[in-house]
Design a protein around this motif. Structure first.
Motif, PDB file in Angstrom:
ATOM      1  N   ALA A 243       0.826  -1.206   0.000  1.00 51.14           N
ATOM      2  CA  ALA A 243       0.000   0.000   0.000  1.00 51.14           C
ATOM      3  C   ALA A 243       0.862   1.258   0.000  1.00 51.14           C
ATOM      4  N   ALA A 244       1.938   1.252   0.780  1.00 51.07           N
ATOM      5  CA  ALA A 244       2.795   2.426   0.921  1.00 51.07           C
ATOM      6  C   ALA A 244       3.516   2.780  -0.369  1.00 51.07           C
ATOM      7  N   THR A 245       3.842   1.760  -1.178  1.00 55.56           N
ATOM      8  CA  THR A 245       4.588   2.001  -2.415  1.00 55.56           C
ATOM      9  C   THR A 245       3.684   2.094  -3.633  1.00 55.56           C
ATOM     10  N   GLU A 246       2.359   2.101  -3.400  1.00 58.80           N
ATOM     11  CA  GLU A 246       1.382   2.118  -4.496  1.00 58.80           C
ATOM     12  C   GLU A 246       1.598   0.923  -5.416  1.00 58.80           C
ATOM     13  N   GLY A 247       1.734  -0.227  -4.793  1.00 56.21           N
ATOM     14  CA  GLY A 247       2.017  -1.446  -5.533  1.00 56.21           C
ATOM     15  C   GLY A 247       0.801  -2.326  -5.729  1.00 56.21           C
ATOM     16  N   PRO A 308       4.646  -0.192  11.354  1.00 59.20           N
ATOM     17  CA  PRO A 308       4.567  -0.150   9.884  1.00 59.20           C
ATOM     18  C   PRO A 308       3.403   0.693   9.381  1.00 59.20           C
ATOM     19  N   ALA A 309       2.249   0.627  10.063  1.00 53.97           N
ATOM     20  CA  ALA A 309       1.096   1.435   9.648  1.00 53.97           C
ATOM     21  C   ALA A 309       1.406   2.919   9.769  1.00 53.97           C
ATOM     22  N   MET A 310       2.145   3.299  10.804  1.00 55.32           N
ATOM     23  CA  MET A 310       2.517   4.702  10.966  1.00 55.32           C
ATOM     24  C   MET A 310       3.370   5.172   9.795  1.00 55.32           C
ATOM     25  N   ALA A 311       4.300   4.321   9.353  1.00 53.63           N
ATOM     26  CA  ALA A 311       5.127   4.688   8.200  1.00 53.63           C
ATOM     27  C   ALA A 311       4.253   4.946   6.979  1.00 53.63           C
ATOM     28  N   LEU A 312       3.286   4.082   6.732  1.00 50.45           N
ATOM     29  CA  LEU A 312       2.354   4.271   5.611  1.00 50.45           C
ATOM     30  C   LEU A 312       1.633   5.612   5.711  1.00 50.45           C
ATOM     31  N   LEU A 313       1.187   5.979   6.910  1.00 55.19           N
ATOM     32  CA  LEU A 313       0.355   7.172   7.090  1.00 55.19           C
ATOM     33  C   LEU A 313       1.135   8.477   7.004  1.00 55.19           C
ATOM     34  N   THR A 314       2.460   8.402   6.990  1.00 58.65           N
ATOM     35  CA  THR A 314       3.254   9.638   6.949  1.00 58.65           C
ATOM     36  C   THR A 314       3.053  10.433   5.665  1.00 58.65           C
ATOM     37  N   THR A 315       2.607   9.783   4.576  1.00 63.68           N
ATOM     38  CA  THR A 315       2.473  10.508   3.307  1.00 63.68           C
ATOM     39  C   THR A 315       1.048  10.489   2.758  1.00 63.68           C
ATOM     40  N   VAL A 316       0.059  10.142   3.588  1.00 68.31           N
ATOM     41  CA  VAL A 316      -1.322  10.189   3.105  1.00 68.31           C
ATOM     42  C   VAL A 316      -1.887  11.586   3.315  1.00 68.31           C
ATOM     43  N   VAL A 376      11.873   0.071   7.281  1.00 67.50           N
ATOM     44  CA  VAL A 376      11.979  -0.549   5.961  1.00 67.50           C
ATOM     45  C   VAL A 376      10.855  -0.060   5.068  1.00 67.50           C
ATOM     46  N   VAL A 377       9.621  -0.029   5.586  1.00 65.05           N
ATOM     47  CA  VAL A 377       8.496   0.481   4.804  1.00 65.05           C
ATOM     48  C   VAL A 377       8.750   1.928   4.395  1.00 65.05           C
ATOM     49  N   ALA A 378       9.243   2.737   5.329  1.00 66.97           N
ATOM     50  CA  ALA A 378       9.530   4.146   5.029  1.00 66.97           C
ATOM     51  C   ALA A 378      10.611   4.259   3.958  1.00 66.97           C
ATOM     52  N   GLY A 379      11.637   3.401   4.054  1.00 64.33           N
ATOM     53  CA  GLY A 379      12.703   3.429   3.057  1.00 64.33           C
ATOM     54  C   GLY A 379      12.206   3.079   1.674  1.00 64.33           C
ATOM     55  N   LEU A 380      11.260   2.145   1.587  1.00 60.70           N
ATOM     56  CA  LEU A 380      10.681   1.777   0.285  1.00 60.70           C
ATOM     57  C   LEU A 380       9.896   2.931  -0.324  1.00 60.70           C
ATOM     58  N   MET A 381       9.325   3.786   0.541  1.00 59.72           N
ATOM     59  CA  MET A 381       8.534   4.922   0.078  1.00 59.72           C
ATOM     60  C   MET A 381       9.397   6.126  -0.287  1.00 59.72           C
TER      61      MET A 381
END
Length: 416
Positions: A243-247, A308-316, A376-381
């Motif tokens: 979800a974080a990488t729009e994959g 990990p969910a927090m990392a995803l939400l940093t750019t929504v 890691v999730v943040a780094g992928l984004m």
């Protein structure tokens, strides 16, 4: 010092198979000491915590043969009930040996367990329950000794639905005289998996997965063959990363009912999640929406996926709020995410995440297992390269995470 080097900006695409759950494997491996015959445990992940548990079993006298994802354990020659303190300090889950060793041999000596520092995780519930079953508990100089000529069934109500205490008491009660009723217990799938294994060995357990478990003690447990359930936290992490990488990622070998709260929150952000038996597909496109999350025991949103969910939400788009209700010190990843450009404010156990346009690569360090997964999730984004140190934390819960992500198209390598 080993580190991950991640070049972000690549959407994850492809299919991956989810392996066995660490949090199911560890108590089941501990439970094998109660058996009087050979146990075969399949689907075991090759993780540092599992290696420590295997070493403990061998030190106690068990024979353990590790063949790929299959462990063949012969506990018939166990000669010690003193769990080595150096191994206890490496892994908190070693406390699971308290109930099984006490039940089968009448005594156990352990030191206070180690693991990730994510808040107070007292073993008081474990010890209080052992006393209710008739054990004598002595504490001195950082060690705990439990002893009992025989355990007896009782009625135990937990103040909090602790997963570890539920599993430890369930194992101890399996050998106790009479019937034990455990109330206000945890309902996690890993508890159900442990109960299924014990039932295969001959234990009489009813209600696992509910808030009341009834155990009728037996005097003998035989060996059994059992396959570990898939790891819902690994699955959730990959879903969040997709979800974080729009994959567009398909996960196979999962149990969707174990991931209900995670699926719900991803859908709330605007991510498409489709389910077909043991397959979940995550398809993400921008823009995504802010959501509020409150961690809770199962079936609530898992505390292990909060970071990990927090990392995803940093750019929504918008402002998200995360309330951590399980562990009080589980926001240590916030400062590292801020180094990458995240806008996060923390007040006690509440984090307010204001979405930014992008994260940028930085040198960061994991201070715990799930916080490391968030980085890691943040780094992928992120834009550019991110270097993540502290991999020994991540390796405790993810089997070759970099290989799994690289197979999905991520640019991630492990470097010295």
């Amino acid at each position: 010092m080993e580190a991950f080097e991640v070049t972000g900006g690549r959407p994850l695409h492809g299919t991956t198979m989810i392996y066995g759950a660490k949090n199911a494997a560890l108590p089941i491996l501990a439970a094998t000491v109660m058996a009087e015959d050979v146990c075969v445990i399949e689907g075991v992940p090759r993780l540092q915590d599992v290696r420590v548990m295997v070493e403990i079993l061998r030190t106690l006298g068990a024979t353990v043969d590790w063949q790929e994802d299959r462990l063949v354990i012969d506990p018939s020659h166990i000669h010690s009930t003193d769990v080595p303190s150096d191994l206890m300090r490496q892994m908190r889950s070693s406390i699971f040996l308290m109930g099984p060793l006490l039940a089968r041999f009448g005594e156990v000596r352990v030191s206070r367990p180690g693991g990730c520092v994510i808040g107070q995780r007292p073993i008081d519930y474990h010890l209080r329950g052992m006393k209710e079953l008739g054990a004598k508990v002595e504490e001195a100089h950082g060690y705990v000794r439990c002893s009992a000529n025989r355990l007896y069934g009782g009625h135990i109500s937990l103040d909090f639905p602790s997963v570890g205490a539920t599993e430890n008491l369930m194992m101890a009660a399996a050998y106790a005289d009479g019937t034990t009723v455990l109330e206000n217990v945890a309902r996690e799938p890993e508890i159900v998996d442990l109960a299924v294994f014990l039932q295969k060995c001959g234990a009489k357990i009813e209600g696992a997965g509910e808030d009341r478990i009834v155990i009728t003690g037996v005097h003998h447990l035989g060996g059994a063959t059992h396959r570990i359930i898939p790891d819902r936290i690994v699955a959730g992490t990959i879903m969040i990363a997709a979800a974080a990488t729009e994959g567009d990622v398909t996960l196979e070998g999962v149990v969707p009912s174990h991931l209900g709260a995670t699926i719900l929150k991803l859908r709330e952000t605007g991510v498409q999640v489709t389910i077909d038996r043991d397959i979940i597909r995550v398809n993400s496109m921008s823009p995504r929406r802010a959501v509020d999350i409150r961690t809770a025991p199962f079936p609530g949103f898992p505390t292990d996926l909060q970071a990990p969910a927090m990392a995803l939400l940093t750019t929504v788009n918008g402002t998200s709020v995360i309330r951590e209700s399980v562990f009080e010190a589980r926001f240590k990843h916030v400062n590292e995410l801020a180094r990458m450009g995240a806008d996060i404010g923390v007040d006690l156990q509440t984090a307010v995440i204001r979405g930014v346009n992008r994260l940028t690569g930085a040198d960061v360090e994991a201070s715990d297992l799930r916080g490391g997964a968030a980085l890691v999730v943040a780094g992928l984004m992120a834009e550019g390269k991110t270097r993540i140190e502290g991999l020994h934390h991540i390796d405790r819960g993810y089997q070759q995470l970099e290989t799994m992500l690289r197979d999905l198209g991520a640019d991630i390598v492990r470097i010295d």
